[in-house]
Design a protein around this motif. Sequence first.
Motif, PDB file in Angstrom:
ATOM      1  N   ALA A  22      -4.803   6.927   1.485  1.00 57.65           N
ATOM      2  CA  ALA A  22      -3.569   6.305   1.969  1.00 57.65           C
ATOM      3  C   ALA A  22      -2.347   7.123   1.563  1.00 57.65           C
ATOM      4  O   ALA A  22      -1.374   7.225   2.323  1.00 57.65           O
ATOM      5  CB  ALA A  22      -3.454   4.881   1.419  1.00 57.65           C
ATOM      6  N   MET A  75     -10.188   5.247  -0.593  1.00 59.51           N
ATOM      7  CA  MET A  75      -9.256   4.712   0.398  1.00 59.51           C
ATOM      8  C   MET A  75      -7.835   4.719  -0.144  1.00 59.51           C
ATOM      9  O   MET A  75      -6.878   5.051   0.567  1.00 59.51           O
ATOM     10  CB  MET A  75      -9.672   3.285   0.775  1.00 59.51           C
ATOM     11  CG  MET A  75      -8.887   2.677   1.935  1.00 59.51           C
ATOM     12  SD  MET A  75      -9.310   3.363   3.552  1.00 59.51           S
ATOM     13  CE  MET A  75      -7.904   4.393   3.901  1.00 59.51           C
ATOM     14  N   GLU A  76      -7.665   4.365  -1.406  1.00 60.42           N
ATOM     15  CA  GLU A  76      -6.343   4.347  -2.037  1.00 60.42           C
ATOM     16  C   GLU A  76      -5.710   5.732  -2.047  1.00 60.42           C
ATOM     17  O   GLU A  76      -4.519   5.891  -1.787  1.00 60.42           O
ATOM     18  CB  GLU A  76      -6.478   3.791  -3.463  1.00 60.42           C
ATOM     19  CG  GLU A  76      -6.828   2.313  -3.523  1.00 60.42           C
ATOM     20  CD  GLU A  76      -7.534   1.887  -4.792  1.00 60.42           C
ATOM     21  OE1 GLU A  76      -7.884   0.706  -4.911  1.00 60.42           O
ATOM     22  OE2 GLU A  76      -7.754   2.745  -5.683  1.00 60.42           O
ATOM     23  N   GLY A 113       0.356   5.952  -4.839  1.00 59.78           N
ATOM     24  CA  GLY A 113      -0.626   4.903  -4.623  1.00 59.78           C
ATOM     25  C   GLY A 113      -1.132   4.410  -5.972  1.00 59.78           C
ATOM     26  O   GLY A 113      -0.733   4.905  -7.026  1.00 59.78           O
ATOM     27  N   ILE A 168      -1.259  -2.373   7.712  1.00 59.39           N
ATOM     28  CA  ILE A 168      -2.293  -1.486   7.175  1.00 59.39           C
ATOM     29  C   ILE A 168      -3.146  -0.842   8.262  1.00 59.39           C
ATOM     30  O   ILE A 168      -4.000   0.001   7.956  1.00 59.39           O
ATOM     31  CB  ILE A 168      -3.208  -2.214   6.164  1.00 59.39           C
ATOM     32  CG1 ILE A 168      -3.930  -3.388   6.837  1.00 59.39           C
ATOM     33  CG2 ILE A 168      -2.397  -2.664   4.947  1.00 59.39           C
ATOM     34  CD1 ILE A 168      -4.912  -4.100   5.895  1.00 59.39           C
ATOM     35  N   CYS A 211      -5.024  -1.563   0.513  1.00 57.38           N
ATOM     36  CA  CYS A 211      -6.015  -0.527   0.845  1.00 57.38           C
ATOM     37  C   CYS A 211      -7.419  -1.119   0.943  1.00 57.38           C
ATOM     38  O   CYS A 211      -8.221  -0.710   1.792  1.00 57.38           O
ATOM     39  CB  CYS A 211      -5.981   0.581  -0.203  1.00 57.38           C
ATOM     40  SG  CYS A 211      -4.504   1.624  -0.106  1.00 57.38           S
ATOM     41  N   ALA A 250       0.799  -1.237   0.000  1.00 58.86           N
ATOM     42  CA  ALA A 250       0.000   0.000   0.000  1.00 58.86           C
ATOM     43  C   ALA A 250       0.830   1.285   0.000  1.00 58.86           C
ATOM     44  O   ALA A 250       0.302   2.360   0.253  1.00 58.86           O
ATOM     45  CB  ALA A 250      -0.994   0.029   1.159  1.00 58.86           C
ATOM     46  N   LEU A 270      -3.818   2.841   8.471  1.00 62.13           N
ATOM     47  CA  LEU A 270      -4.888   3.516   7.731  1.00 62.13           C
ATOM     48  C   LEU A 270      -6.205   3.550   8.487  1.00 62.13           C
ATOM     49  O   LEU A 270      -7.212   4.024   7.950  1.00 62.13           O
ATOM     50  CB  LEU A 270      -5.089   2.824   6.375  1.00 62.13           C
ATOM     51  CG  LEU A 270      -3.898   2.839   5.421  1.00 62.13           C
ATOM     52  CD1 LEU A 270      -4.231   2.056   4.152  1.00 62.13           C
ATOM     53  CD2 LEU A 270      -3.504   4.269   5.073  1.00 62.13           C
ATOM     54  N   ARG A 330      -9.578   5.564   7.339  1.00 59.83           N
ATOM     55  CA  ARG A 330     -10.682   4.730   6.878  1.00 59.83           C
ATOM     56  C   ARG A 330     -12.032   5.269   7.329  1.00 59.83           C
ATOM     57  O   ARG A 330     -13.028   5.161   6.601  1.00 59.83           O
ATOM     58  CB  ARG A 330     -10.495   3.309   7.420  1.00 59.83           C
ATOM     59  CG  ARG A 330     -11.684   2.384   7.172  1.00 59.83           C
ATOM     60  CD  ARG A 330     -11.520   1.075   7.931  1.00 59.83           C
ATOM     61  NE  ARG A 330     -12.646   0.197   7.692  1.00 59.83           N
ATOM     62  CZ  ARG A 330     -13.758   0.218   8.385  1.00 59.83           C
ATOM     63  NH1 ARG A 330     -13.902   1.092   9.383  1.00 59.83           N
ATOM     64  NH2 ARG A 330     -14.750  -0.634   8.103  1.00 59.83           N
TER      65      ARG A 330
END
Length: 221
Positions: free
Chosen positions: A170, A166-167, A111, A141, A118, A76, A144, A148
């Motif tokens: 990140a 979300m990607e 990303g 992860i 992710c 990620a 995150l 989130r």
Amino acid sequence: MTNQSPESNDRVLNHLIEGYRRFRGTGWSANRARWDELGQGQSPEVMVIACSDSRVDPSQIFDVDPGTIFVVRNVAALVPPFETTPGHHGVSAALEFAVQVLKVKEVVVMGHGLCGGCKAALTQDLKDAEIGHGGFVADWISMLDEARVPVAHEHGTTGRTAERAMEQAAVKVSLDNLMTFPCVQSKVGKGELTLRGAFFAISDGVLHLLDETSGEFAPVE
């Protein structure tokens, strides 16, 4: 888990060896002067922090020659916050080397679309997984978890809209964490280092850059 057959192992290795031979015949011999230069050291101006995903090779996406970018890849494309606790801090060590020794001028966090890490952070499918069965990934992860919350609140936890949000969130987490490193903060403040966010969409091959003012990712023209 059953071991692969010798024939299967040979096939995979032979595929790599064939690529190496092509490289020796074209990439290495045709650029011998460049390789001789690199034999004396490296001086990349850019560090790229990207995902380990096999579909997003930074050197291929940016079409650069060897020695151009200093690359760190992990699940990620995450940068952990600055820590001084004992441990094996791989990303932090690479960042320190790039910024303090190589003196790169830019750090790009890239990303990408369809990122499994992710997606797992969003769905929490690996939450409470045991080490060896997803636990290492789950712990990684968890960086995150805070990011989130607003993504899940606005978009839910499934579907490409939520996953893409979300990607891209990140990337912003990693950029924020970069600024917790004293060496990065100092060089950014002096104008000696620039941090950039990027996003590569696998579905259409388009690169997006983060606009610091709007906080949005826009496709590169």
